[in-house]
Motif scaffolding. Structure first.
Motif, mmCIF file in Angstrom:
data_model
loop_
_atom_site.group_PDB
_atom_site.id
_atom_site.type_symbol
_atom_site.label_atom_id
_atom_site.label_comp_id
_atom_site.label_asym_id
_atom_site.label_seq_id
_atom_site.Cartn_x
_atom_site.Cartn_y
_atom_site.Cartn_z
ATOM 1 N N TRP A 108 76.469 46.435 27.297
ATOM 2 C CA TRP A 108 77.386 45.074 26.737
ATOM 3 C C TRP A 108 77.095 44.158 26.043
ATOM 4 O O TRP A 108 77.604 44.058 24.557
ATOM 5 C CB TRP A 108 78.160 45.432 28.101
ATOM 6 N N PRO A 109 76.291 43.554 26.721
ATOM 7 C CA PRO A 109 75.817 42.289 25.772
ATOM 8 C C PRO A 109 75.004 42.628 24.695
ATOM 9 O O PRO A 109 75.565 41.531 23.597
ATOM 10 C CB PRO A 109 74.530 41.744 26.823
ATOM 11 N N ALA A 131 75.721 42.047 19.249
ATOM 12 C CA ALA A 131 75.654 42.464 17.148
ATOM 13 C C ALA A 131 77.261 41.877 16.954
ATOM 14 O O ALA A 131 77.409 41.485 15.964
ATOM 15 C CB ALA A 131 75.488 43.996 17.798
ATOM 16 N N GLU A 132 78.276 42.319 17.570
ATOM 17 C CA GLU A 132 79.682 41.819 17.116
ATOM 18 C C GLU A 132 79.366 40.612 16.458
ATOM 19 O O GLU A 132 79.933 39.678 15.627
ATOM 20 C CB GLU A 132 80.577 42.055 18.062
ATOM 21 N N ALA A 133 79.007 39.660 17.073
ATOM 22 C CA ALA A 133 78.713 38.165 16.872
ATOM 23 C C ALA A 133 77.905 38.330 15.635
ATOM 24 O O ALA A 133 78.632 37.004 14.783
ATOM 25 C CB ALA A 133 78.160 37.097 17.431
ATOM 26 N N ARG A 134 77.045 38.651 16.005
ATOM 27 C CA ARG A 134 75.942 38.427 14.258
ATOM 28 C C ARG A 134 76.914 38.872 13.900
ATOM 29 O O ARG A 134 76.433 38.070 12.208
ATOM 30 C CB ARG A 134 74.777 38.984 14.761
ATOM 31 N N ALA A 135 77.489 39.733 13.398
ATOM 32 C CA ALA A 135 78.288 40.207 12.362
ATOM 33 C C ALA A 135 79.216 39.213 11.753
ATOM 34 O O ALA A 135 79.693 39.310 10.733
ATOM 35 C CB ALA A 135 78.949 41.500 12.052
ATOM 36 N N VAL A 136 79.734 39.212 12.965
ATOM 37 C CA VAL A 136 81.225 37.097 12.205
ATOM 38 C C VAL A 136 80.784 36.651 12.006
ATOM 39 O O VAL A 136 80.979 36.191 10.805
ATOM 40 C CB VAL A 136 81.841 36.949 13.811
ATOM 41 N N ALA A 171 75.327 31.324 21.965
ATOM 42 C CA ALA A 171 74.118 30.606 22.023
ATOM 43 C C ALA A 171 73.753 30.765 23.093
ATOM 44 O O ALA A 171 72.969 30.189 23.645
ATOM 45 C CB ALA A 171 75.271 28.735 22.278
ATOM 46 N N GLN A 172 74.526 31.850 24.482
ATOM 47 C CA GLN A 172 74.454 31.965 25.419
ATOM 48 C C GLN A 172 73.453 33.429 25.568
ATOM 49 O O GLN A 172 72.454 32.900 26.159
ATOM 50 C CB GLN A 172 75.400 32.455 26.529
ATOM 51 N N HIS A 173 73.924 34.033 24.863
ATOM 52 C CA HIS A 173 72.839 35.712 24.799
ATOM 53 C C HIS A 173 71.540 35.148 23.556
ATOM 54 O O HIS A 173 71.430 37.028 23.202
ATOM 55 C CB HIS A 173 73.726 36.380 24.595
ATOM 56 N N GLY A 174 71.847 34.652 22.676
ATOM 57 C CA GLY A 174 70.767 35.241 21.301
ATOM 58 C C GLY A 174 69.434 35.424 21.636
ATOM 59 O O GLY A 174 68.903 34.716 22.781
ATOM 60 N N GLU A 175 69.056 36.440 21.033
ATOM 61 C CA GLU A 175 67.185 36.933 21.184
ATOM 62 C C GLU A 175 66.272 35.559 21.708
ATOM 63 O O GLU A 175 65.133 35.683 21.873
ATOM 64 C CB GLU A 175 67.235 38.180 20.609
#
Length: 79
Positions: free
Chosen positions: A10-11, A16-21, A41-45
Motif C-alpha cells: 500500500w505505501p 508511486a501514484e504521488a510521483r506520477a502526479v 513529504a511523509q513517505h518519500g524515499e
C-alpha cells in the motif's frame, strides 16, 4: 464476508501514484498536487524527495487566493 489483510504494498503504491502526479503537475488540480506532496513529504524515499515535496507544497499553497486559504485553514482547524 471475509476481511482482507492490508497489503504491505500500500505505501509503495501511494508513493508511486504521488510521483506520477508530481511528474505531470501541469495536468492535475492543486488539490491532487497537494495530496501528492503530502504523501511524498511523509513517505518519500530520500530526504531530498521529501524536501522537494515540501517546497512544492509551499508553492501550491502560495497560489491560493488569501480568502480561499483562510476558509480552508479554518475548516481544517475546526476538525
Amino acid at each position: 464476508m471475509t476481511i482482507q489483510p492490508h497489503s504491505s504494498a500500500w505505501p509503495a503504491d501511494r508513493v508511486a501514484e504521488a510521483r506520477a502526479v508530481i511528474a505531470d503537475v501541469a495536468h492535475h488540480s492543486d488539490l491532487l498536487i497537494r495530496l501528492a506532496c503530502n504523501v511524498l513529504a511523509q513517505h518519500g524515499e530520500t530526504p531530498g524527495e521529501r524536501a522537494d515535496a515540501q517546497r512544492l507544497l509551499v508553492v501550491i499553497d502560495a497560489r491560493r487566493p488569501v480568502s480561499r486559504a483562510q476558509r480552508e485553514d479554518q475548516g481544517r482547524a475546526a476538525r
